[in-house]
Design an enzyme around this catalytic site. Structure first.
Site, short mmCIF file in Angstrom:
data_model
loop_
_atom_site.label_atom_id
_atom_site.label_comp_id
_atom_site.label_asym_id
_atom_site.label_seq_id
_atom_site.Cartn_x
_atom_site.Cartn_y
_atom_site.Cartn_z
N PRO A 180 -37.88 -31.11 -66.71
CA PRO A 180 -39.00 -31.06 -67.23
C PRO A 180 -39.99 -31.02 -66.18
O PRO A 180 -40.09 -31.70 -65.13
CB PRO A 180 -39.17 -32.39 -68.00
CG PRO A 180 -38.41 -33.44 -67.24
CD PRO A 180 -37.20 -32.61 -66.77
N MET A 206 -44.16 -30.14 -65.81
CA MET A 206 -45.71 -30.01 -66.24
C MET A 206 -46.18 -28.68 -65.97
O MET A 206 -46.18 -28.24 -64.48
CB MET A 206 -46.58 -31.12 -65.60
CG MET A 206 -47.52 -31.82 -66.64
SD MET A 206 -46.80 -32.21 -68.18
CE MET A 206 -48.36 -32.68 -68.97
N GLN A 216 -39.17 -33.95 -73.70
CA GLN A 216 -39.69 -35.19 -72.94
C GLN A 216 -41.14 -35.79 -73.63
O GLN A 216 -41.93 -34.96 -73.68
CB GLN A 216 -39.82 -34.85 -71.33
CG GLN A 216 -40.02 -36.24 -70.57
CD GLN A 216 -40.22 -35.94 -69.41
OE1 GLN A 216 -41.18 -35.65 -68.84
NE2 GLN A 216 -39.24 -36.63 -68.50
N CYS A 273 -42.70 -39.98 -63.48
CA CYS A 273 -44.02 -39.48 -63.11
C CYS A 273 -44.87 -40.45 -62.40
O CYS A 273 -45.21 -41.38 -62.65
CB CYS A 273 -44.60 -38.94 -64.35
SG CYS A 273 -45.96 -37.88 -63.71
N HIS A 316 -33.72 -39.24 -60.76
CA HIS A 316 -34.55 -38.59 -59.51
C HIS A 316 -34.09 -39.58 -58.31
O HIS A 316 -34.83 -40.65 -58.47
CB HIS A 316 -35.73 -38.25 -59.90
CG HIS A 316 -36.43 -37.46 -58.73
ND1 HIS A 316 -37.92 -37.14 -58.91
CD2 HIS A 316 -36.18 -36.86 -57.38
CE1 HIS A 316 -38.13 -36.41 -57.92
NE2 HIS A 316 -37.27 -36.49 -56.98
N ASN A 349 -30.48 -35.57 -60.13
CA ASN A 349 -31.63 -35.04 -59.99
C ASN A 349 -32.24 -35.08 -58.59
O ASN A 349 -32.21 -36.18 -57.99
CB ASN A 349 -32.61 -35.16 -61.22
CG ASN A 349 -34.06 -34.34 -60.76
OD1 ASN A 349 -35.04 -34.87 -60.68
ND2 ASN A 349 -33.98 -33.04 -60.73
N GLY A 350 -32.87 -33.95 -58.18
CA GLY A 350 -33.41 -34.16 -56.63
C GLY A 350 -32.94 -33.42 -55.48
O GLY A 350 -31.72 -33.71 -55.16
N GLY A 354 -34.70 -28.73 -60.70
CA GLY A 354 -36.27 -28.52 -61.17
C GLY A 354 -36.75 -27.32 -60.32
O GLY A 354 -36.45 -26.19 -60.67
N ARG A 355 -37.70 -27.54 -59.27
CA ARG A 355 -38.13 -26.63 -58.57
C ARG A 355 -37.19 -25.43 -58.20
O ARG A 355 -37.79 -24.17 -58.30
CB ARG A 355 -38.69 -27.21 -57.12
CG ARG A 355 -39.81 -28.20 -57.51
CD ARG A 355 -40.17 -28.71 -56.14
NE ARG A 355 -39.00 -30.04 -56.23
CZ ARG A 355 -39.02 -30.79 -54.95
NH1 ARG A 355 -40.20 -30.88 -54.25
NH2 ARG A 355 -38.18 -31.62 -55.04
C1 LIG Z 1 -44.89 -29.01 -61.08
C2 LIG Z 1 -43.49 -29.86 -61.58
C3 LIG Z 1 -44.13 -30.74 -62.66
C4 LIG Z 1 -43.14 -31.72 -62.92
N1 LIG Z 1 -43.35 -32.56 -64.22
C5 LIG Z 1 -42.69 -33.29 -64.58
C6 LIG Z 1 -42.56 -33.82 -65.81
O1 LIG Z 1 -43.39 -33.48 -66.60
N2 LIG Z 1 -41.59 -34.83 -66.10
C7 LIG Z 1 -40.89 -35.26 -65.32
O2 LIG Z 1 -40.04 -36.05 -65.79
N3 LIG Z 1 -40.89 -34.68 -64.07
C8 LIG Z 1 -41.67 -33.90 -63.83
N4 LIG Z 1 -41.45 -33.09 -62.35
C9 LIG Z 1 -40.10 -33.56 -61.49
C10 LIG Z 1 -39.03 -32.71 -61.86
O3 LIG Z 1 -38.55 -32.85 -63.07
C11 LIG Z 1 -37.92 -33.34 -61.04
O4 LIG Z 1 -37.49 -34.62 -61.14
C12 LIG Z 1 -38.33 -33.02 -59.54
O5 LIG Z 1 -39.05 -31.67 -59.15
C13 LIG Z 1 -37.01 -33.11 -58.63
O6 LIG Z 1 -36.19 -32.25 -58.81
P1 LIG Z 1 -35.94 -30.80 -58.02
O7 LIG Z 1 -35.94 -31.42 -56.25
O8 LIG Z 1 -34.82 -30.32 -58.29
O9 LIG Z 1 -37.18 -30.14 -58.02
C14 LIG Z 1 -42.03 -32.10 -62.12
C15 LIG Z 1 -42.17 -31.42 -60.86
C16 LIG Z 1 -42.90 -30.41 -60.69
C17 LIG Z 1 -42.22 -29.46 -59.28
#
Ligand SMILES: Cc1cc2nc3c(=O)[nH]c(=O)nc-3n(C[C@H](O)[C@H](O)[C@H](O)COP(=O)(O)O)c2cc1C
Length: 316
Positions: free
Chosen positions: A64, A66, A119, A149, A222, A262-263, A285-286
Site C-alpha cells: 500500500p 499513499m 488497507q 505509518c 516492514h 517487506n522492505g 513497494g517502491r
Molecule cells: C509514497 C509511499 C507511500 C506509502 N504509503 C503507505 C501506506 O499508505 N500504508 C502503508 O502501510 N505503508 C505505506 N508505505 C510504505 C510501503 O508500504 C512499504 O512498507 C515501504 O515502502 C517499504 O517497502 P519497499 O522498500 O519495498 O518500498 C508507503 C511508501 C511510499 C514510498
C-alpha cells in the site's frame, strides 16, 4: 524456475492455531534455520470465495502506498501481472464513516483488480468496525490494518499507524472488531518496532497479543523500525536499518502464523531468493512503482510459475 508448489500441510496450519502460551524468544543474529514451507498457487479470484481454512496470504504483493497505489496505478499493475496481489492506499476509517454518500470515491475498484486488499487506518474501535462494515459491500479480498505509518499526521495527531505498536492490546481488539465486521481474512502491516521499543521480544509480544485476541493470522513485516519524531516518512523508509533477521526469527517462533517480508527488495531476483530462503510471502513497494515492468513483468512466471500476461512493455 518458478517458486510455486502446493503444500496441503501449510493450509492445514490456520484452523489448528492453539491459544498463545507464554514463550521465551531468542533472536539469532542470523536466521539460523529457515523453514521450508512450499508455496501454493493462490486462486486469482476473490479470496472470499475460498472455503475456510483454504486461505493463503498473497505470495507476492504490491505494498500500500499513499498517493501511489491508486486506481490508475493498480490498473496498470494488473495489466502487467495477473497474480500479484494489490493493496489500496491507506483509507482512514473516519473518512469512510463520515463520507458515507461518497464511498465509491474511496472504495470502488474495477473487478479486474482482484485479488485486492483494502488497507484501513485508525484508532477508534467503533469507527474501524463501521468502516469495515461499509467496505464489505465492495468485496475486497482481505482487510489490512496499518500499524506502520510514521507520518506526523497519522502517528502523531492521529495516534494510529506505527503508534499502534505501542498498544498491542488495542490492536488485538481492533483486529477482532474488524474481523467481526467482514467475511474475509484480516491482516496487520507493521514495523519491527517503534522508537526505543525495538527489541525482538517486544515485537513478539505485539504479535502474540494480536494473535491471541483476534483471528489475525497474517502479518506484513516492514523489517525496519519507525522513529516517530525526527525523521520524515521518506527517511523512515531508509534510515532505520533493515533487520531481516527479526522476520526470519518470527517464522521460527510463530509457525502457525503467516508473515510477509517487506522492505528494501528491489529486484525479482531478491524476491525469489527471499522465498527460497524461507520467506512465506513477499511484498514490494517502491520498486514495483518506480519500474512496474521490471518488477511485475516477472512475477507471474518467476514467482507463480504461470505464463506472463504481456510479452512486452509496448503490449501493456
Ligand atoms: C509514497 C509511499 C507511500 C506509502 N504509503 C503507505 C501506506 O499508505 N500504508 C502503508 O502501510 N505503508 C505505506 N508505505 C510504505 C510501503 O508500504 C512499504 O512498507 C515501504 O515502502 C517499504 O517497502 P519497499 O522498500 O519495498 O518500498 C508507503 C511508501 C511510499 C514510498
Amino acid at each position: 524456475m518458478a517458486i510455486a508448489t502446493r503444500s496441503a500441510a501449510w493450509h492445514a496450519l490456520l484452523p489448528s492455531l492453539v491459544p498463545a502460551k507464554p514463550r521465551i524468544f531468542f533472536l539469532r543474529s542470523r536466521p539460523g534455520r529457515f523453514l521450508s514451507h512450499a508455496h501454493g498457487l493462490r486462486p486469482c479470484g476473490a479470496a472470499s470465495s475460498l472455503p475456510p481454512g483454504e486461505y493463503l496470504p498473497p505470495l507476492f504483493s504490491v505494498a500500500p502506498m499513499m498517493d501511489w497505489t491508486d486506481n490508475h496505478y493498480r490498473t496498470l499493475a494488473r495489466l502487467i501481472s495477473r497474480h500479484a496481489w494489490l493493496y489500496t492506499e491507506m483509507v482512514v476509517a473516519e473518512t469512510i464513516v463520515h463520507q458515507k454518500d461518497k464511498l465509491d470515491r474511496f472504495l470502488a475498484f474495477p473487478a479486474e483488480q482482484h485479488p485486492i486488499v483494502l488497507q484501513i487506518g485508525g484508532s477508534n474501535l467503533d469507527n474501524l468496525a463501521k468502516a469495515t462494515e461499509l467496505a464489505s459491500g465492495y468485496a475486497y479480498d482481505e482487510i489490512n490494518l496499518n500499524c506502520g505509518c510514521p507520518s506526523g499526521k497519522v502517528a502523531g495527531h492521529g495516534c494510529f499507524g506505527a503508534r499502534l505498536m505501542y498498544d498491542p492490546e488495542f490492536v488485538g481488539d481492533a483486529m477482532s472488531a474488524i474481523a467481526a465486521n467482514c467475511d474475509v481474512p484480516v491482516s496487520v502491516k507493521c514495523r519491527i518496532g517503534v522508537d526505543d521499543r525495538d527489541s525482538y521480544e517486544e515485537l513478539c509480544t505485539f504479535v502474540d497479543k494480536v494473535v491471541s485476541k483476534s483471528p489475525t493470522r497474517h502479518f506484513i513485516i516492514h523489517a525496519r523500525k519507525a522513529l516517530l519524531s525526527g525523521l520524515s516518512p521518506a527517511e523512515n523508509r531508509k534510515v532505520p536499518p533493515l533487520k531481516y533477521e527479526y522476520y526470519y526469527a518470527l517464522l521460527r517462533d510463530f509457525p502457525e502464523v503467516h508473515f510477509t517480508l517487506n522492505g528494501g527488495l528491489t529486484t525479482i531476483e531478491q524476491v525469489s531468493a527471499s522465498i527460497r530462503q524461507g520467506a512465506h510471502q513477499v511484498m514490494v513497494g517502491r520498486a514495483a512503482y518506480n519500474n512496474p515492468w521490471n518488477m511485475l513483468g516477472h512475477v507471474d512466471s518467476e514467482i507463480y510459475g504461470m505464463p506472463t500476461r504481456c510479452s512486452s512493455r509496448r503490449q501493456v
